[in-house]
Design an enzyme around this catalytic site. Structure first.
Site, PDB file in Angstrom:
ATOM      1  N   SER A 219       8.392   8.360 -11.189  1.00  0.00           N
ATOM      2  CA  SER A 219       8.884   8.273 -12.570  1.00  0.00           C
ATOM      3  C   SER A 219       8.235   9.476 -13.581  1.00  0.00           C
ATOM      4  CB  SER A 219       8.499   7.085 -13.340  1.00  0.00           C
ATOM      5  OG  SER A 219       7.177   6.772 -13.070  1.00  0.00           O
ATOM      6  N   HIS A 249       8.534   1.962  -5.896  1.00  0.00           N
ATOM      7  CA  HIS A 249       7.855   2.518  -6.940  1.00  0.00           C
ATOM      8  C   HIS A 249       7.927   1.124  -8.044  1.00  0.00           C
ATOM      9  CE1 HIS A 249       6.133   5.035  -9.914  1.00  0.00           C
ATOM     10  NE2 HIS A 249       7.133   5.660 -10.560  1.00  0.00           N
ATOM     11  N   HIS A 295      -0.136   2.847  -0.663  1.00  0.00           N
ATOM     12  CA  HIS A 295      -0.096   3.932  -1.927  1.00  0.00           C
ATOM     13  C   HIS A 295       0.097   5.342  -1.252  1.00  0.00           C
ATOM     14  CE1 HIS A 295      -0.656   6.131  -5.718  1.00  0.00           C
ATOM     15  NE2 HIS A 295      -0.197   5.058  -6.252  1.00  0.00           N
ATOM     16  N   ARG A 304      -6.370  -0.581 -11.062  1.00  0.00           N
ATOM     17  CA  ARG A 304      -5.455  -1.476 -12.110  1.00  0.00           C
ATOM     18  C   ARG A 304      -5.078  -2.722 -11.531  1.00  0.00           C
ATOM     19  NH1 ARG A 304      -0.483   2.655 -11.750  1.00  0.00           N
ATOM     20  NH2 ARG A 304      -0.861   2.343  -9.548  1.00  0.00           N
ATOM     21  N   ASP A 350       1.203  -3.252  -8.786  1.00  0.00           N
ATOM     22  CA  ASP A 350       2.080  -4.087  -8.791  1.00  0.00           C
ATOM     23  C   ASP A 350       1.837  -5.489  -8.077  1.00  0.00           C
ATOM     24  OD1 ASP A 350       4.268  -2.502 -10.133  1.00  0.00           O
ATOM     25  OD2 ASP A 350       4.237  -1.242  -8.163  1.00  0.00           O
TER      26      ASP A 350
HETATM   27  N1  CMX Z   1       4.019  -2.721   4.365  1.00  0.00           N
HETATM   28  C1  CMX Z   1       4.326  -2.101   5.634  1.00  0.00           C
HETATM   29  N2  CMX Z   1       4.442  -0.972   5.902  1.00  0.00           N
HETATM   30  C2  CMX Z   1       4.029  -0.098   4.941  1.00  0.00           C
HETATM   31  C3  CMX Z   1       3.370  -0.452   3.737  1.00  0.00           C
HETATM   32  C4  CMX Z   1       3.363  -1.700   3.235  1.00  0.00           C
HETATM   33  N3  CMX Z   1       2.845  -2.243   2.049  1.00  0.00           N
HETATM   34  N4  CMX Z   1       3.021   0.658   3.203  1.00  0.00           N
HETATM   35  C5  CMX Z   1       3.003   1.748   3.937  1.00  0.00           C
HETATM   36  N5  CMX Z   1       3.803   1.355   4.947  1.00  0.00           N
HETATM   37  C6  CMX Z   1       4.326   2.040   6.152  1.00  0.00           C
HETATM   38  C7  CMX Z   1       5.289   2.884   5.592  1.00  0.00           C
HETATM   39  O1  CMX Z   1       6.688   2.393   5.451  1.00  0.00           O
HETATM   40  C8  CMX Z   1       5.470   4.008   6.689  1.00  0.00           C
HETATM   41  O2  CMX Z   1       6.247   3.651   7.947  1.00  0.00           O
HETATM   42  P1  CMX Z   1       7.412   4.351   8.807  1.00  0.00           P
HETATM   43  O3  CMX Z   1       6.244   5.583   9.445  1.00  0.00           O
HETATM   44  O4  CMX Z   1       7.478   3.665   9.794  1.00  0.00           O
HETATM   45  O5  CMX Z   1       8.208   4.678   7.901  1.00  0.00           O
HETATM   46  C9  CMX Z   1       4.073   4.087   7.319  1.00  0.00           C
HETATM   47  O6  CMX Z   1       3.282   2.870   6.820  1.00  0.00           O
HETATM   48  C10 CMX Z   1       3.088   5.258   6.564  1.00  0.00           C
HETATM   49  O7  CMX Z   1       3.282   5.274   5.201  1.00  0.00           O
HETATM   50  P2  CMX Z   1       2.137   5.622   4.079  1.00  0.00           P
HETATM   51  O8  CMX Z   1       1.848   7.161   4.519  1.00  0.00           O
HETATM   52  O9  CMX Z   1       0.945   4.749   4.238  1.00  0.00           O
HETATM   53  O10 CMX Z   1       2.614   5.386   2.635  1.00  0.00           O
HETATM   54  P3  CMX Z   1       3.723   6.207   1.896  1.00  0.00           P
HETATM   55  O11 CMX Z   1       2.865   7.243   1.117  1.00  0.00           O
HETATM   56  O12 CMX Z   1       4.782   6.995   2.939  1.00  0.00           O
HETATM   57  O13 CMX Z   1       4.384   5.295   0.999  1.00  0.00           O
HETATM   58  C11 CMX Z   1       4.325   3.271  -0.543  1.00  0.00           C
HETATM   59  C12 CMX Z   1       3.594   4.584  -0.197  1.00  0.00           C
HETATM   60  C13 CMX Z   1       3.668   2.842  -1.708  1.00  0.00           C
HETATM   61  C14 CMX Z   1       5.897   3.710  -1.023  1.00  0.00           C
HETATM   62  C15 CMX Z   1       4.204   2.599   0.608  1.00  0.00           C
HETATM   63  O14 CMX Z   1       2.887   1.857   0.767  1.00  0.00           O
HETATM   64  C16 CMX Z   1       5.101   1.288   0.320  1.00  0.00           C
HETATM   65  O15 CMX Z   1       6.491   1.088   0.813  1.00  0.00           O
HETATM   66  N6  CMX Z   1       4.282  -0.082  -0.185  1.00  0.00           N
HETATM   67  C17 CMX Z   1       5.206  -1.168  -0.528  1.00  0.00           C
HETATM   68  C18 CMX Z   1       5.803  -0.877  -1.949  1.00  0.00           C
HETATM   69  C19 CMX Z   1       5.094  -0.951  -3.162  1.00  0.00           C
HETATM   70  O16 CMX Z   1       3.998  -1.572  -3.200  1.00  0.00           O
HETATM   71  N7  CMX Z   1       5.158  -0.085  -4.022  1.00  0.00           N
HETATM   72  C20 CMX Z   1       4.511   0.250  -5.142  1.00  0.00           C
HETATM   73  C21 CMX Z   1       3.685   1.480  -5.297  1.00  0.00           C
HETATM   74  C22 CMX Z   1       2.889   1.452  -6.696  1.00  0.00           C
HETATM   75  C23 CMX Z   1       3.935   1.873  -7.972  1.00  0.00           C
HETATM   76  O17 CMX Z   1       4.553   3.333  -7.542  1.00  0.00           O
HETATM   77  O18 CMX Z   1       4.279   1.092  -8.539  1.00  0.00           O
END
Ligand code: CMX
Length: 411
Positions: A219, A249, A295, A304, A350
């Site tokens: 965002s 996000h 994250h 937070r 979140d």
């Molecule tokens: N549950 C399951 N798998 C997860 C995970 C979770 N909460 N967080 C990361 N992973 C996985 C990723 O999907 C990725 O898998 P692949 O390699 O198979 O694609 C792997 O772990 C590596 O990811 P990462 O480097 O740890 O995380 P990213 O920086 O790529 O992504 C985020 C960060 C937030 C998108 C991810 O942790 C996620 O999807 N979390 C759940 C959704 C969420 O809570 N989003 C809100 C974030 C805060 C905000 O922006 O408001």
């Protein structure tokens, strides 16, 4: 001039969502992977301690946070009160936006209604008008400031009153009015139809902590990028809202509640750790993420999350949904660690916000990201003012095709 080298970019980074590339200047906040966010150098507990509060309240007023983000200084109570009054004075919506909101289908997701309304508000942009009249670029920031103040003032009205919340969930009934003597959060709560002072306190905390998370998140970066084309603050922020509406996000706060409800339905209130583990593994094995965990930058529990947990421990320690959230906090991190690929197994912002809103009776989870958006405006618009004041150019990073990379590096 010497080139001051900060970073090296690898091909891996290009395919990996640009993670870790240092490529943006963001003045208002910096995110430390272990310690979490600092707003102009101040941590969340410091903001809770030092920023002015409402009379009798414990939580900082978001007006003070905005002052801090824009100026770098901690405001006095009088300065914060002056902002509350200024935002109340600027809150009225133009008639065409009211008509538009009243004609939105109630089935349309609240975030779509929100971003469409913010886009349409650009009819009021003083920046767009001044630009078309040939204003000198050294003056851009003054109009961006003016638009930002107007936009922030109007956001709770769009999000609450007759419009999105009440139209979608309350048949448009119960219109609350802006009161000049109330702060921004208290007015927002009244317009949503809530009169519990503790809920206003929660909103002050909520609207403060969701405001800014340095520049690279979707965002913030989107608002910044679109603003760099000299699109006005309304268009820039609406673009940022569309990014916030993504489930990885800001929409994650809605996803968390949906997930928790499914979990609670399955395990009830007298669950065992084994039952929680089973449900979490089922989520992961079906190819989904555990919402509210992980994250891109943080590597510890999000402060937070922690401050919302502290709020819950103080005000709703026996709430069954809070107990479930607290139990999940114990069980999820070891499981995500066991997966071996998740870089941060800890909860993010979140993961906790929904349970607090549920407790005070704001049950409509599809609405939660709108509140995140109201808060996010404070950070990204404070930065937009600075981006124009500093004369940042249009953003245009270089991209490569896979074919070109193959030519350069071979297999
Ligand atoms: N549950 C399951 N798998 C997860 C995970 C979770 N909460 N967080 C990361 N992973 C996985 C990723 O999907 C990725 O898998 P692949 O390699 O198979 O694609 C792997 O772990 C590596 O990811 P990462 O480097 O740890 O995380 P990213 O920086 O790529 O992504 C985020 C960060 C937030 C998108 C991810 O942790 C996620 O999807 N979390 C759940 C959704 C969420 O809570 N989003 C809100 C974030 C805060 C905000 O922006 O408001």
């Amino acid at each position: 001039m010497d080139l001051l080298k900060l970073d090296e970019v690898t091909v891996d980074m290009m395919y990996g969502g640009m993670r870790g590339i240092k490529g943006l200047v963001w003045e208002t906040s910096v995110l430390d992977p272990d310690e979490g966010i600092r707003f102009r150098g101040m941590s969340i507990p410091e903001c809770q301690q030092k920023l002015p509060k409402a009379e009798g309240g414990d939580e900082p007023l978001p007006e003070g946070l905005f002052w801090l983000l824009v100026t770098g200084d901690i405001p006095t109570e009088a300065q914060v009160n002056a902002i509350s009054k200024e935002w109340a004075r600027r809150a009225e919506l133009p008639a065409h936006v009211v008509t538009m909101l009243n004609n939105m289908p109630s089935k349309l997701h609240p975030m779509s209604q929100f971003s469409a309304a913010v886009t349409a508000l650009n009819s009021e942009s003083t920046f767009a008008k001044a630009y078309s009249e040939g204003v000198h670029k050294s003056k851009y920031w003054e109009y961006v400031y003016e638009d930002s103040m107007n936009l922030i003032a109007k956001l709770p009205v769009i999000a609450a009153t007759t419009y999105i919340y009440r139209n979608t969930y309350r048949d448009g009934k119960g219109i609350g009015a802006i009161d000049d003597n109330k702060d921004w959060s208290a007015n927002y709560c009244t317009m949503l139809g809530f009169d519990d002072p503790q809920f206003s306190e929660l909103m002050r905390l909520y609207l403060t902590i969701h405001s800014d998370h340095e520049g690279g998140n979707v965002s913030a970066h989107t608002t910044h990028l679109v603003g760099s084309a000299l699109s006005d603050p309304y268009l820039s922020f609406a673009a940022g809202l569309n990014g916030l509406a993504g489930p990885l996000h800001g929409l994650a706060n809605q996803e968390v509640l949906i997930w928790l409800e499914k979990l609670r339905k399955q395990v009830g209130d007298n669950f065992t750790e084994e039952q929680l583990k089973e449900f979490i593994w089922k989520t992961l094995k079906s190819g989904q993420v555990v919402p509210g965990y992980g994250h891109a930058v943080l590597r510890k529990t999000d402060p937070r999350y922690t401050c919302q947990r502290e709020f819950a421990l103080k005000h709703l320690p026996n709430d069954p949904l809070f107990k479930l959230v607290a139990a999940v906090y114990k069980v999820v991190p070891p499981i995500l660690t066991e997966l071996g690929k998740v870089k941060n197994p800890w909860p993010n912002v979140d993961s906790h916000s929904g349970v607090l809103l549920q407790y005070y009776g704001l049950k409509e989870m599809n609405y939660y990201t709108v509140m995140f958006g109201v808060s996010r405006a404070l950070g990204v618009l404070a930065q937009l003012i600075w981006s124009r004041a500093l004369g940042f150019p249009i953003e245009r990073p270089k991209s490569f095709s896979t074919e070109l990379l193959m030519k350069q590096f071979g297999k």
